[in-house]
Design an enzyme around this catalytic site. Structure first.
Site, PDB file in Angstrom:
ATOM      1  N   TYR A 267       0.837  -1.202   0.000  1.00  0.00           N
ATOM      2  CA  TYR A 267       0.000   0.000   0.000  1.00  0.00           C
ATOM      3  C   TYR A 267       0.873   1.254   0.000  1.00  0.00           C
ATOM      4  O   TYR A 267       0.587   2.226  -0.690  1.00  0.00           O
ATOM      5  CB  TYR A 267      -0.938   0.011   1.221  1.00  0.00           C
ATOM      6  CG  TYR A 267      -1.908   1.163   1.157  1.00  0.00           C
ATOM      7  CD1 TYR A 267      -3.138   1.014   0.509  1.00  0.00           C
ATOM      8  CD2 TYR A 267      -1.597   2.402   1.704  1.00  0.00           C
ATOM      9  CE1 TYR A 267      -4.023   2.069   0.414  1.00  0.00           C
ATOM     10  CE2 TYR A 267      -2.483   3.470   1.609  1.00  0.00           C
ATOM     11  CZ  TYR A 267      -3.698   3.307   0.957  1.00  0.00           C
ATOM     12  OH  TYR A 267      -4.569   4.354   0.860  1.00  0.00           O
TER      13      TYR A 267
ATOM     14  N   PHE B  26      -8.228  20.925 -24.648  1.00  0.00           N
ATOM     15  CA  PHE B  26      -8.512  19.501 -24.742  1.00  0.00           C
ATOM     16  C   PHE B  26      -9.707  19.236 -23.828  1.00  0.00           C
ATOM     17  O   PHE B  26      -9.841  19.859 -22.775  1.00  0.00           O
ATOM     18  CB  PHE B  26      -7.316  18.610 -24.357  1.00  0.00           C
ATOM     19  CG  PHE B  26      -7.688  17.162 -24.522  1.00  0.00           C
ATOM     20  CD1 PHE B  26      -7.841  16.634 -25.786  1.00  0.00           C
ATOM     21  CD2 PHE B  26      -7.984  16.365 -23.429  1.00  0.00           C
ATOM     22  CE1 PHE B  26      -8.289  15.326 -25.964  1.00  0.00           C
ATOM     23  CE2 PHE B  26      -8.414  15.051 -23.601  1.00  0.00           C
ATOM     24  CZ  PHE B  26      -8.567  14.544 -24.874  1.00  0.00           C
ATOM     25  N   THR B  27     -10.553  18.309 -24.228  1.00  0.00           N
ATOM     26  CA  THR B  27     -11.858  18.105 -23.577  1.00  0.00           C
ATOM     27  C   THR B  27     -11.770  18.001 -22.049  1.00  0.00           C
ATOM     28  O   THR B  27     -12.378  18.786 -21.329  1.00  0.00           O
ATOM     29  CB  THR B  27     -12.537  16.850 -24.148  1.00  0.00           C
ATOM     30  OG1 THR B  27     -11.644  15.746 -24.015  1.00  0.00           O
ATOM     31  CG2 THR B  27     -12.891  17.049 -25.613  1.00  0.00           C
TER      32      THR B  27
ATOM     33  N   ASP C 134       0.897  20.180 -20.618  1.00  0.00           N
ATOM     34  CA  ASP C 134       0.231  18.893 -20.776  1.00  0.00           C
ATOM     35  C   ASP C 134       1.203  18.099 -21.637  1.00  0.00           C
ATOM     36  O   ASP C 134       1.266  18.254 -22.858  1.00  0.00           O
ATOM     37  CB  ASP C 134      -1.127  19.059 -21.465  1.00  0.00           C
ATOM     38  CG  ASP C 134      -1.838  17.712 -21.634  1.00  0.00           C
ATOM     39  OD1 ASP C 134      -1.142  16.671 -21.631  1.00  0.00           O
ATOM     40  OD2 ASP C 134      -3.069  17.693 -21.785  1.00  0.00           O
TER      41      ASP C 134
ATOM     42  N   LYS D  94      -0.582   7.188 -23.371  1.00  0.00           N
ATOM     43  CA  LYS D  94      -0.196   7.435 -24.770  1.00  0.00           C
ATOM     44  C   LYS D  94       1.283   7.079 -24.954  1.00  0.00           C
ATOM     45  O   LYS D  94       1.617   5.926 -25.192  1.00  0.00           O
ATOM     46  CB  LYS D  94      -0.463   8.893 -25.139  1.00  0.00           C
ATOM     47  CG  LYS D  94      -1.941   9.220 -25.353  1.00  0.00           C
ATOM     48  CD  LYS D  94      -2.688   9.473 -24.084  1.00  0.00           C
ATOM     49  CE  LYS D  94      -4.076  10.029 -24.315  1.00  0.00           C
ATOM     50  NZ  LYS D  94      -4.845  10.127 -23.064  1.00  0.00           N
TER      51      LYS D  94
ATOM     52  N   ARG E 106     -14.251  14.695 -33.674  1.00  0.00           N
ATOM     53  CA  ARG E 106     -13.547  15.751 -32.956  1.00  0.00           C
ATOM     54  C   ARG E 106     -13.970  17.072 -33.581  1.00  0.00           C
ATOM     55  O   ARG E 106     -13.279  17.666 -34.388  1.00  0.00           O
ATOM     56  CB  ARG E 106     -12.019  15.588 -33.044  1.00  0.00           C
ATOM     57  CG  ARG E 106     -11.480  14.405 -32.292  1.00  0.00           C
ATOM     58  CD  ARG E 106     -11.190  14.611 -30.820  1.00  0.00           C
ATOM     59  NE  ARG E 106     -12.288  14.445 -29.897  1.00  0.00           N
ATOM     60  CZ  ARG E 106     -12.143  14.083 -28.607  1.00  0.00           C
ATOM     61  NH1 ARG E 106     -10.961  13.809 -28.106  1.00  0.00           N
ATOM     62  NH2 ARG E 106     -13.179  14.004 -27.814  1.00  0.00           N
TER      63      ARG E 106
ATOM     64  N   PHE F  57     -19.761  14.174 -25.795  1.00  0.00           N
ATOM     65  CA  PHE F  57     -19.393  13.300 -26.916  1.00  0.00           C
ATOM     66  C   PHE F  57     -19.274  11.834 -26.512  1.00  0.00           C
ATOM     67  O   PHE F  57     -19.462  10.947 -27.329  1.00  0.00           O
ATOM     68  CB  PHE F  57     -18.075  13.773 -27.549  1.00  0.00           C
ATOM     69  CG  PHE F  57     -16.935  13.852 -26.568  1.00  0.00           C
ATOM     70  CD1 PHE F  57     -16.774  14.983 -25.781  1.00  0.00           C
ATOM     71  CD2 PHE F  57     -16.044  12.803 -26.425  1.00  0.00           C
ATOM     72  CE1 PHE F  57     -15.730  15.057 -24.859  1.00  0.00           C
ATOM     73  CE2 PHE F  57     -15.004  12.861 -25.520  1.00  0.00           C
ATOM     74  CZ  PHE F  57     -14.847  13.993 -24.715  1.00  0.00           C
TER      75      PHE F  57
HETATM   76  N1  F0G Z   1      -4.449  15.532 -22.225  1.00  0.00           N
HETATM   77  C1  F0G Z   1      -4.461  15.158 -23.507  1.00  0.00           C
HETATM   78  C2  F0G Z   1      -3.741  15.976 -24.521  1.00  0.00           C
HETATM   79  C3  F0G Z   1      -5.143  13.989 -23.883  1.00  0.00           C
HETATM   80  O1  F0G Z   1      -5.146  13.630 -25.166  1.00  0.00           O
HETATM   81  C4  F0G Z   1      -5.817  13.236 -22.893  1.00  0.00           C
HETATM   82  C5  F0G Z   1      -6.570  12.056 -23.252  1.00  0.00           C
HETATM   83  C6  F0G Z   1      -5.779  13.677 -21.564  1.00  0.00           C
HETATM   84  C7  F0G Z   1      -5.068  14.831 -21.273  1.00  0.00           C
HETATM   85  C8  F0G Z   1      -6.497  12.946 -20.469  1.00  0.00           C
HETATM   86  O2  F0G Z   1      -5.845  11.767 -20.164  1.00  0.00           O
HETATM   87  O3  F0G Z   1      -7.460   9.962 -20.805  1.00  0.00           O
HETATM   88  O4  F0G Z   1      -5.511   9.514 -19.303  1.00  0.00           O
HETATM   89  O5  F0G Z   1      -7.443  10.802 -18.486  1.00  0.00           O
HETATM   90  N2  F0G Z   1      -6.875  11.786 -24.438  1.00  0.00           N
HETATM   91  C9  F0G Z   1      -7.577  10.614 -24.900  1.00  0.00           C
HETATM   92  C10 F0G Z   1      -7.808  10.734 -26.368  1.00  0.00           C
HETATM   93  C11 F0G Z   1      -8.798  10.273 -24.130  1.00  0.00           C
HETATM   94  O6  F0G Z   1      -8.496   9.844 -26.919  1.00  0.00           O
HETATM   95  O7  F0G Z   1      -7.327  11.676 -27.000  1.00  0.00           O
HETATM   96  P1  F0G Z   1      -6.611  10.431 -19.665  1.00  0.00           P
END
Ligand code: F0G
Length: 464
Positions: free
Chosen positions: A78, A131-132, A222, A265, A389, A456
């Site tokens: 842990y 970014f979303t 990021d 990624k 997108r 989305f």
């Molecule tokens: N920042 C970027 C630039 C991303 O592309 C993503 C995730 C995140 C943050 C968030 O990270 O998914 O580990 O919580 N992108 C995915 C995509 C979901 O399909 O582009 P996460």
């Protein structure tokens, strides 16, 4: 600016295949039924109904034998797991941040950074395109995210080598008009996802950093796709051809006070994330919060074995030969489409090929969600899953509640790392070229269910 890349299209894979996962192509009848059942939203398809899954490059990589071997060395204590220290060392070596806070994935890190740095409502977090999930976490803290990317990032045809760059004049204007005290932090994304996977140059990162220091504003990267960004710096920016990707990453990250990172990624793993920082204040604030929201500060929501896989994957994903193949494969798909006259975002980015839906299906009005309709049509044609997108992802204005129609209305064909062969890419290209020839048959959609946040993922549609 810059020099020609020396990418060869469709480089042979620098690995051989030890384990395979059988795939079937669902019948045309099943595809038609499956996409209707999914409300024409590719997020709602079952993966069993998909042949080639280009929904995302996130968490979809194939791990190496070395990473799998590391999984067996998981220390599931842990507190104080030895894999945490391996991860810490790997991040220190590859990215150069001395302090780390692990999180379950990228959005866990986005959440903590946003909470730590947005101390009251009404502040601003300028970013080189939203970014979303990053935007969602900033807005949840009551801040907003003005766009300070260069104009060319919104133009699918512009061939600039660093289309992800921050427009310094735009950033200065936001700071001058609002006052530095109104800026919670500046957020710079590496290899801007929503712009088509477009990199930021070292010179630009340096300049943003200088400005932030002058104004006393924290700079957060990021760094999710920073290894792929570093590859482009090596290929395209003067003075970096002879540097290793890791040397470039160390310099690049050196300009930031902190980074958030989705390990799903470039770290070639299925789950994980972290905050890296050199700022003791950010470190302490996020380390205190991680125990409430993610897990103890030596695992942050990851299993010990996951941390080991991230530690090894971060190093593997920063190897030049691997990146050359990886980005070469994306380029291979992009080139096949371009050569056939399919409208895509140029230049081809690192992680995906983005179709320009406004040109692909110009007969579908924006109120009928052209990218969403195109992604659904691609699935129906070939069982290839892609992602919208465009306006569905962008969502509504937080104040007026009106739909926002961004300049870029795209479909993302996102390539998982080390998963599909170049022959798979040829299959994808063949289907999309065929669809492009029959594009007039693609119908628009109407939204029949809309969740309040990150719509989305779960929205449903019907054909009009
Ligand atoms: N920042 C970027 C630039 C991303 O592309 C993503 C995730 C995140 C943050 C968030 O990270 O998914 O580990 O919580 N992108 C995915 C995509 C979901 O399909 O582009 P996460």
């Amino acid at each position: 600016m810059g020099r020609e890349t020396n990418l060869i299209h469709g480089l042979p894979e620098p690995f051989k295949i030890k384990v395979v996962e059988p795939l079937v192509v669902p019948s045309p009848e099943r595809r038609k039924e499956a996409i209707r059942e999914a409300g024409y939203n590719t997020f709602l398809l079952r993966s069993d109904d998909v042949y080639i899954d280009l929904l995302t490059d996130s968490g979809t990589a194939a791990m190496s034998d070395n990473q799998w071997a590391g999984m067996m060395l998981g220390d599931e204590a842990y507190a104080g797991s030895k894999n945490f220290y391996t991860l810490e060392k790997s991040i220190q070596d590859v990215l150069g941040f001395p302090y780390i806070v692990p999180t379950h994935q990228g959005r866990g890190a986005e959440h903590l950074i946003s909470r730590a740095l947005i101390k009251k409502p009404g502040l601003l977090v300028p970013r080189n395109m939203y970014f979303t999930t990053s935007k969602e976490h900033v807005e949840l803290q009551g801040a907003s995210m003005p766009d300070v990317v260069i104009d060319e990032a919104h133009d699918p045809e512009s061939m600039l080598p660093f289309k992800g760059n921050v427009d310094i004049a735009k950033l200065k204007k936001v700071i001058e008009q609002n006052g530095a005290e109104k800026i919670a932090f500046v957020y710079v994304e590496m290899n801007v996802n929503m712009a088509g996977g477009q990199p930021v140059s070292m010179a630009n990162a340096r300049e943003v950093s200088k400005l932030c220091k002058e104004k006393g504003i924290k700079l957060v990267f990021d760094a999710t796709r920073s290894s792929e960004n570093a590859f482009f710096i090596k290929e395209r920016e003067e003075g970096y051809a002879k540097k290793t990707v890791v040397e470039i990453l160390n310099e690049l990250m050196g300009y930031a006070d902190a980074c958030i990172y989705s390990a799903k990624k470039d770290c070639l793993v299925n789950i994980g994330g972290f905050i890296g920082t050199r700022d003791i204040g950010i470190f302490e604030a996020t380390r205190e919060m991680v125990v409430t929201y993610e897990g103890l500060h030596t695992y942050g929501g990851m299993a010990g074995r996951d941390m080991e896989a991230v530690a090894r994957g971060l190093r593997e994903g920063a190897q030049y030969e691997y990146l050359k193949y990886r980005i070469g494969q994306t380029n291979y798909l992009g080139k096949m489409l371009m050569d056939a006259g399919v409208p895509i975002v140029k230049p081809v980015g690192s992680h995906a090929v983005f179709l320009n839906a406004l040109k692909f299906v110009p007969h579908i009005p924006r109120e009928q969600w052209p990218s969403q309709a195109l992604a659904a049509a691609i699935y129906e044609d070939s069982a290839v899953r892609s992602m919208e997108r465009g306006a569905v992802s962008k969502g509504r204005d937080k104040n007026t509640k009106e739909n926002i129609f961004p300049k870029l209305e795209l479909v993302r064909l996102t390539i998982p790392r080390r998963v599909y062969t170049n022959t798979h890419m040829e299959y994808v290209a063949e289907s999309i070229i065929h669809l492009h020839e029959h594009k007039d048959e693609i119908k628009g959609l109407k939204m029949v269910y809309e969740p309040p946040a990150l719509r989305f993922f779960q929205a449903k549609f019907e054909q009009v």
